[in-house]
Design a protein around this motif. Structure first.
Motif, mmCIF file in Angstrom:
data_model
loop_
_atom_site.group_PDB
_atom_site.id
_atom_site.type_symbol
_atom_site.label_atom_id
_atom_site.label_comp_id
_atom_site.label_asym_id
_atom_site.label_seq_id
_atom_site.Cartn_x
_atom_site.Cartn_y
_atom_site.Cartn_z
ATOM 1 N N VAL A 166 -14.285 -28.263 -3.768
ATOM 2 C CA VAL A 166 -13.018 -27.956 -4.149
ATOM 3 C C VAL A 166 -12.290 -28.717 -2.779
ATOM 4 C CG1 VAL A 166 -10.977 -27.074 -4.841
ATOM 5 C CG2 VAL A 166 -13.322 -26.796 -6.147
ATOM 6 N N ALA A 167 -13.401 -27.863 -1.727
ATOM 7 C CA ALA A 167 -12.900 -27.389 -0.282
ATOM 8 C C ALA A 167 -12.706 -29.723 -0.053
ATOM 9 C CB ALA A 167 -13.920 -27.239 0.532
ATOM 10 N N ILE A 168 -13.398 -30.247 -0.437
ATOM 11 C CA ILE A 168 -13.763 -31.703 0.141
ATOM 12 C C ILE A 168 -12.808 -32.137 -1.019
ATOM 13 C CG2 ILE A 168 -15.408 -33.651 0.014
ATOM 14 C CD1 ILE A 168 -17.814 -32.073 -0.082
ATOM 15 N N ALA A 169 -12.714 -32.517 -2.109
ATOM 16 C CA ALA A 169 -11.738 -32.303 -2.908
ATOM 17 C C ALA A 169 -9.797 -32.853 -2.070
ATOM 18 C CB ALA A 169 -11.348 -32.096 -4.560
ATOM 19 N N ARG A 170 -9.907 -31.262 -1.339
ATOM 20 C CA ARG A 170 -8.610 -31.275 -1.377
ATOM 21 C C ARG A 170 -8.333 -32.204 -0.508
ATOM 22 N NH1 ARG A 170 -8.181 -25.587 1.240
ATOM 23 N NH2 ARG A 170 -9.388 -26.865 2.449
ATOM 24 N N ALA A 171 -10.033 -32.229 0.477
ATOM 25 C CA ALA A 171 -9.454 -33.698 1.752
ATOM 26 C C ALA A 171 -9.314 -34.558 2.204
ATOM 27 C CB ALA A 171 -10.948 -32.580 2.754
ATOM 28 N N LEU A 172 -9.596 -34.572 0.481
ATOM 29 C CA LEU A 172 -9.317 -36.138 0.326
ATOM 30 C C LEU A 172 -8.995 -37.081 -0.484
ATOM 31 C CD1 LEU A 172 -13.396 -36.779 -0.261
ATOM 32 C CD2 LEU A 172 -12.098 -36.756 1.733
ATOM 33 N N ILE A 173 -7.939 -35.754 -1.351
ATOM 34 C CA ILE A 173 -7.348 -36.159 -2.156
ATOM 35 C C ILE A 173 -6.094 -37.295 -1.844
ATOM 36 C CG2 ILE A 173 -5.580 -34.270 -2.232
ATOM 37 C CD1 ILE A 173 -6.348 -35.616 -5.315
ATOM 38 N N ASN A 174 -6.204 -36.962 -0.809
ATOM 39 C CA ASN A 174 -4.248 -38.418 -0.502
ATOM 40 C C ASN A 174 -5.129 -39.656 1.108
ATOM 41 O OD1 ASN A 174 -2.216 -36.563 -0.492
ATOM 42 N ND2 ASN A 174 -2.968 -35.064 1.340
ATOM 43 N N GLN A 175 -6.492 -39.521 0.266
ATOM 44 C CA GLN A 175 -7.444 -40.758 0.794
ATOM 45 C C GLN A 175 -7.035 -40.778 2.520
ATOM 46 O OE1 GLN A 175 -6.895 -43.939 -1.967
ATOM 47 N NE2 GLN A 175 -8.185 -43.219 -3.038
ATOM 48 N N PRO A 176 -7.880 -40.092 2.568
ATOM 49 C CA PRO A 176 -7.100 -40.034 4.610
ATOM 50 C C PRO A 176 -7.922 -40.489 5.128
ATOM 51 C CG PRO A 176 -8.991 -38.012 3.713
ATOM 52 C CD PRO A 176 -8.259 -38.745 3.118
ATOM 53 N N GLU A 177 -7.317 -41.100 6.532
ATOM 54 C CA GLU A 177 -8.066 -42.391 6.983
ATOM 55 C C GLU A 177 -9.459 -41.397 7.802
ATOM 56 O OE1 GLU A 177 -5.033 -42.275 6.732
ATOM 57 O OE2 GLU A 177 -3.702 -44.390 7.222
ATOM 58 N N ILE A 178 -8.584 -40.707 8.403
ATOM 59 C CA ILE A 178 -9.595 -39.472 9.498
ATOM 60 C C ILE A 178 -10.326 -38.300 8.415
ATOM 61 C CG2 ILE A 178 -10.218 -38.579 11.552
ATOM 62 C CD1 ILE A 178 -8.178 -40.336 12.324
ATOM 63 N N ILE A 179 -11.645 -38.602 8.246
ATOM 64 C CA ILE A 179 -12.302 -36.792 7.832
ATOM 65 C C ILE A 179 -12.287 -35.780 8.647
ATOM 66 C CG2 ILE A 179 -13.462 -35.619 6.474
ATOM 67 C CD1 ILE A 179 -13.082 -38.553 4.299
ATOM 68 N N ILE A 180 -12.253 -34.769 8.869
ATOM 69 C CA ILE A 180 -12.379 -33.817 10.466
ATOM 70 C C ILE A 180 -13.597 -32.569 9.551
ATOM 71 C CG2 ILE A 180 -12.459 -32.466 12.090
ATOM 72 C CD1 ILE A 180 -10.213 -34.456 12.725
ATOM 73 N N ALA A 181 -15.044 -32.552 10.030
ATOM 74 C CA ALA A 181 -15.447 -31.451 8.681
ATOM 75 C C ALA A 181 -16.235 -30.767 9.993
ATOM 76 C CB ALA A 181 -16.633 -31.695 8.548
ATOM 77 N N ASP A 182 -16.034 -29.474 9.974
ATOM 78 C CA ASP A 182 -16.389 -28.176 11.118
ATOM 79 C C ASP A 182 -17.797 -27.252 9.946
ATOM 80 O OD1 ASP A 182 -16.981 -26.336 13.134
ATOM 81 O OD2 ASP A 182 -14.576 -25.795 13.247
ATOM 82 N N GLU A 183 -18.266 -27.821 10.343
ATOM 83 C CA GLU A 183 -19.642 -26.588 10.025
ATOM 84 C C GLU A 183 -19.729 -26.387 8.485
ATOM 85 O OE1 GLU A 183 -21.801 -24.675 11.727
ATOM 86 O OE2 GLU A 183 -21.043 -24.538 13.856
ATOM 87 N N PRO A 184 -19.331 -27.749 7.827
ATOM 88 C CA PRO A 184 -19.306 -27.382 6.561
ATOM 89 C C PRO A 184 -20.598 -26.852 5.791
ATOM 90 C CG PRO A 184 -19.404 -30.117 7.055
ATOM 91 C CD PRO A 184 -19.385 -29.161 8.021
ATOM 92 N N THR A 185 -21.834 -27.350 6.550
ATOM 93 C CA THR A 185 -22.985 -27.001 5.833
ATOM 94 C C THR A 185 -23.658 -25.450 5.796
ATOM 95 O OG1 THR A 185 -24.638 -28.289 7.535
ATOM 96 C CG2 THR A 185 -23.306 -29.839 5.859
ATOM 97 N N SER A 186 -22.550 -24.980 7.368
ATOM 98 C CA SER A 186 -24.020 -23.609 6.881
ATOM 99 C C SER A 186 -23.957 -22.777 6.526
ATOM 100 C CB SER A 186 -23.278 -23.296 8.423
ATOM 101 O OG SER A 186 -21.972 -22.924 8.342
ATOM 102 N N SER A 187 -23.208 -22.641 5.589
ATOM 103 C CA SER A 187 -24.034 -22.163 4.602
ATOM 104 C C SER A 187 -24.873 -21.955 3.130
ATOM 105 C CB SER A 187 -22.697 -21.356 3.160
ATOM 106 O OG SER A 187 -21.653 -21.999 3.457
ATOM 107 N N LEU A 188 -24.590 -23.647 3.421
ATOM 108 C CA LEU A 188 -26.383 -24.530 1.807
ATOM 109 C C LEU A 188 -27.126 -24.104 2.579
ATOM 110 C CD1 LEU A 188 -23.339 -27.326 1.725
ATOM 111 C CD2 LEU A 188 -23.381 -25.005 0.373
ATOM 112 N N ASP A 189 -28.765 -23.997 1.331
ATOM 113 C CA ASP A 189 -29.412 -24.271 1.604
ATOM 114 C C ASP A 189 -29.944 -26.095 1.670
ATOM 115 O OD1 ASP A 189 -29.871 -25.377 -0.978
ATOM 116 O OD2 ASP A 189 -30.216 -23.571 -1.747
ATOM 117 N N THR A 190 -31.081 -25.944 2.056
ATOM 118 C CA THR A 190 -31.639 -27.501 2.189
ATOM 119 C C THR A 190 -30.994 -28.177 1.032
ATOM 120 O OG1 THR A 190 -32.932 -26.682 3.474
ATOM 121 C CG2 THR A 190 -33.056 -28.842 3.835
ATOM 122 N N ASP A 191 -31.406 -27.914 -0.370
ATOM 123 C CA ASP A 191 -31.594 -29.205 -0.819
ATOM 124 C C ASP A 191 -29.687 -29.431 -0.557
ATOM 125 O OD1 ASP A 191 -33.708 -29.454 -1.724
ATOM 126 O OD2 ASP A 191 -33.740 -28.508 -3.301
#
Ligand code: ATP
Length: 252
Positions: A166-191
């Motif tokens: 949902v956080a990604i969808a919210r970041a993309l809804i306005n089709q931004p020219e720039i996407i900035i992501a700060d450690e978005p995978t830190s709570s995820l397992d490898t898969d």
């Protein structure tokens, strides 16, 4: 004799982000966190930014997103110097051109998936343009492998992985020219992490965005077309690193 050298020269790639002479110091800190003489990011590139803990990665992302303003220097995004803007204008600029994905997602827990995504559209001032927003949200959720049945659920009722999407969808809804992501995978397992990365890259590519991504996980750098060590561009972090090494050597 005709000089063809100019005609044959390859045009300079377009810079979407340019920093010059930037200094940022937190209130009450006795030294700057960032001292970056010059740095730029080319349009459509995907940049993996890494560096030791405390070297200023999140601070830099917050400056690029206009959430923090440097005391000195210029932050030029899409040919606009954002640090000279008034706060409200900068907020609008961010909502229109930059999608931010944080480690903690920053979703509003008591609002639904749809309301969280719509909030981003509302702040950009674009809500009146797109009549068919629900359809757009459905498409985005589908691209992110998120079931459409979740659209009216409160985000606090979702799993961590679902909240992240949902956080990604919210970041993309306005089709931004720039996407900035700060450690978005830190709570995820490898898969889940690999899944997240392919989704992020698919959507980034499909809307033609430029991606700046911070992570401690160096294994992710192979996904990106550029890797940047913050200590190589930030003189303040380099100084802190040298002091740490000197202290460690003295203690040994
Ligand atoms: N709000 C704040 N007020 C004062 N100092 C801060 C604040 N936020 C961060 N700092 C300090 O600024 C420095 C850089 O912090 P920052 O979070 O940007 O580093 P980082 O490279 O993202 O670290 P990490 O990898 O641990 O997330 C650190 O020394 C930190 O203690």
């Amino acid at each position: 004799m005709t000089d063809y050298s100019q005609n044959s020269s390859v045009p300079e790639p377009k810079k979407i982000i340019q920093l010059s002479d930037l200094t940022f110091t937190y209130k009450k800190a006795d030294a700057p966190t960032l001292d970056i003489p010059s740095w730029s990011v080319e349009k459509n590139s995907t940049v993996f930014l890494y560096g030791p803990s405390g070297s200023g990665k999140s601070t830099l992302l917050n400056i690029l997103g206009g959430l923090l303003v440097p005391q000195k220097g210029e932050v030029t995004i899409l040919d606009t110097c954002i640090n000279k803007m008034r706060g409200s204008k900068r907020d609008k600029f961010r909502a229109q051109h930059i999608g931010m994905i944080f480690q903690q997602f920053n979703l509003i827990p008591w609002l639904s998936v749809k309301e969280n995504i719509l909030a981003a559209q509302y702040f950009s001032g674009k809500s009146h343009i797109n009549q068919d927003i629900t359809e757009t949200i459905y498409k985005l959720l589908e691209a992110l492998n998120l079931s459409q049945t979740l659209i009216d659920k409160k985000t606090e009722e979702l799993s961590i992985g679902q909240q992240q999407r949902v956080a990604i969808a919210r970041a993309l809804i306005n089709q931004p020219e720039i996407i900035i992501a700060d450690e978005p995978t830190s709570s995820l397992d490898t898969d889940a992490r690999d899944n997240f990365m392919s989704l992020l890259f698919n959507v980034t590519e499909s809307i033609g965005s430029t991606l700046i991504f911070v992570s401690h996980d160096k294994g992710l750098s192979s996904f990106f077309n550029k890797t940047v060590d913050l200590t190589s561009i930030n003189k303040a972090a380099k100084l802190a690193k040298n002091l740490e090494t000197a202290e460690a050597n003295n203690a040994a």
